[in-house]
Design a protein around this motif. Sequence first.
Motif, PDB file in Angstrom:
ATOM      1  N   LEU A   1       2.502  -1.430  -2.837  1.00 50.41           N
ATOM      2  CA  LEU A   1       1.934  -1.095  -1.539  1.00 50.41           C
ATOM      3  C   LEU A   1       2.920  -1.418  -0.412  1.00 50.41           C
ATOM      4  O   LEU A   1       3.079  -0.632   0.528  1.00 50.41           O
ATOM      5  N   ALA A   2       3.592  -2.564  -0.506  1.00 47.78           N
ATOM      6  CA  ALA A   2       4.577  -2.943   0.511  1.00 47.78           C
ATOM      7  C   ALA A   2       5.713  -1.929   0.569  1.00 47.78           C
ATOM      8  O   ALA A   2       6.162  -1.536   1.652  1.00 47.78           O
ATOM      9  N   GLU A   3       6.158  -1.484  -0.584  1.00 45.16           N
ATOM     10  CA  GLU A   3       7.234  -0.491  -0.625  1.00 45.16           C
ATOM     11  C   GLU A   3       6.765   0.843  -0.035  1.00 45.16           C
ATOM     12  O   GLU A   3       7.479   1.479   0.736  1.00 45.16           O
ATOM     13  N   GLN A   4       5.544   1.242  -0.364  1.00 45.91           N
ATOM     14  CA  GLN A   4       4.992   2.489   0.176  1.00 45.91           C
ATOM     15  C   GLN A   4       4.840   2.426   1.689  1.00 45.91           C
ATOM     16  O   GLN A   4       4.945   3.437   2.377  1.00 45.91           O
ATOM     17  N   ALA A   5       4.632   1.217   2.221  1.00 50.11           N
ATOM     18  CA  ALA A   5       4.459   1.037   3.656  1.00 50.11           C
ATOM     19  C   ALA A   5       5.788   0.945   4.400  1.00 50.11           C
ATOM     20  O   ALA A   5       5.800   0.790   5.616  1.00 50.11           O
ATOM     21  N   GLY A   6       6.903   1.025   3.692  1.00 47.61           N
ATOM     22  CA  GLY A   6       8.216   0.984   4.331  1.00 47.61           C
ATOM     23  C   GLY A   6       9.000  -0.279   4.079  1.00 47.61           C
ATOM     24  O   GLY A   6      10.120  -0.420   4.572  1.00 47.61           O
ATOM     25  N   GLY A   7       8.423  -1.209   3.307  1.00 45.51           N
ATOM     26  CA  GLY A   7       9.151  -2.419   2.945  1.00 45.51           C
ATOM     27  C   GLY A   7      10.187  -2.107   1.872  1.00 45.51           C
ATOM     28  O   GLY A   7      10.218  -1.017   1.311  1.00 45.51           O
TER      29      GLY A   7
ATOM     30  N   GLN B   1      -6.161 -10.889   4.118  1.00 39.66           N
ATOM     31  CA  GLN B   1      -5.126 -11.132   5.116  1.00 39.66           C
ATOM     32  C   GLN B   1      -4.911 -12.641   5.201  1.00 39.66           C
ATOM     33  O   GLN B   1      -5.726 -13.362   5.790  1.00 39.66           O
TER      34      GLN B   1
ATOM     35  N   THR C   1      -6.327   3.067  -0.933  1.00 40.41           N
ATOM     36  CA  THR C   1      -5.508   1.887  -0.719  1.00 40.41           C
ATOM     37  C   THR C   1      -6.333   0.653  -1.019  1.00 40.41           C
ATOM     38  O   THR C   1      -7.383   0.456  -0.432  1.00 40.41           O
TER      39      THR C   1
ATOM     40  N   GLN D   1      -7.407  -3.063  -0.711  1.00 43.85           N
ATOM     41  CA  GLN D   1      -7.369  -4.010   0.397  1.00 43.85           C
ATOM     42  C   GLN D   1      -7.083  -5.407  -0.143  1.00 43.85           C
ATOM     43  O   GLN D   1      -7.693  -5.841  -1.113  1.00 43.85           O
TER      44      GLN D   1
ATOM     45  N   ASP E   1       9.823  -7.172   4.638  1.00 47.57           N
ATOM     46  CA  ASP E   1       9.014  -6.327   5.501  1.00 47.57           C
ATOM     47  C   ASP E   1       9.944  -5.444   6.344  1.00 47.57           C
ATOM     48  O   ASP E   1      11.177  -5.503   6.178  1.00 47.57           O
ATOM     49  N   ILE E   2       9.402  -4.649   7.223  1.00 49.83           N
ATOM     50  CA  ILE E   2      10.236  -3.683   7.940  1.00 49.83           C
ATOM     51  C   ILE E   2      11.233  -4.337   8.887  1.00 49.83           C
ATOM     52  O   ILE E   2      12.187  -3.700   9.319  1.00 49.83           O
TER      53      ILE E   2
END
Length: 144
Positions: free
Chosen positions: A95-101, A8, A3, A5, A120-121
């Motif tokens: 990455l956002a889509e893979q995280a559930g976004g 932030q 992943t 990074q 986001d979720i």
Amino acid sequence: MSTQQFHQHITCISIGVADLARSREFFHTLGWKEQDTPHADAIAFFNMGGITMALYPAPLLLEDAGIPLAKPAAGGITISHNVHSEKEVDDLLRLAEQAGGRILSPAVQKPWGYTGYFADIDGTPWEVAFVPSLQLSESGQIQW
């Protein structure tokens, strides 16, 4: 799976406004200094001490983010994460889509740069943007 990074940070909060000229004048009246940009006729940027606030016509902001226009339209807000390249836009959206976004608007070339949106979720819309006319620090903060 490795992943990548990402720093932030939030670089820009875009606020959908009913009347750009009226909103711009409101913030000028408060004494806020607008940043000079090549797209000042379409959007207003204010340096908020490390985060940028953008004023953008609400219908255009919602359209840009791929969010259906509600009747009556609420102003709308998006949180922007600016990056250093088009590849980073694509990588972060993936990455956002893979995280559930959920992808609201796939990344495409626009007059100001390469941008896409995800929710986001909880449904908050985020813009991921590479804007060549904005100078970013190494950590991704907009430099004015």
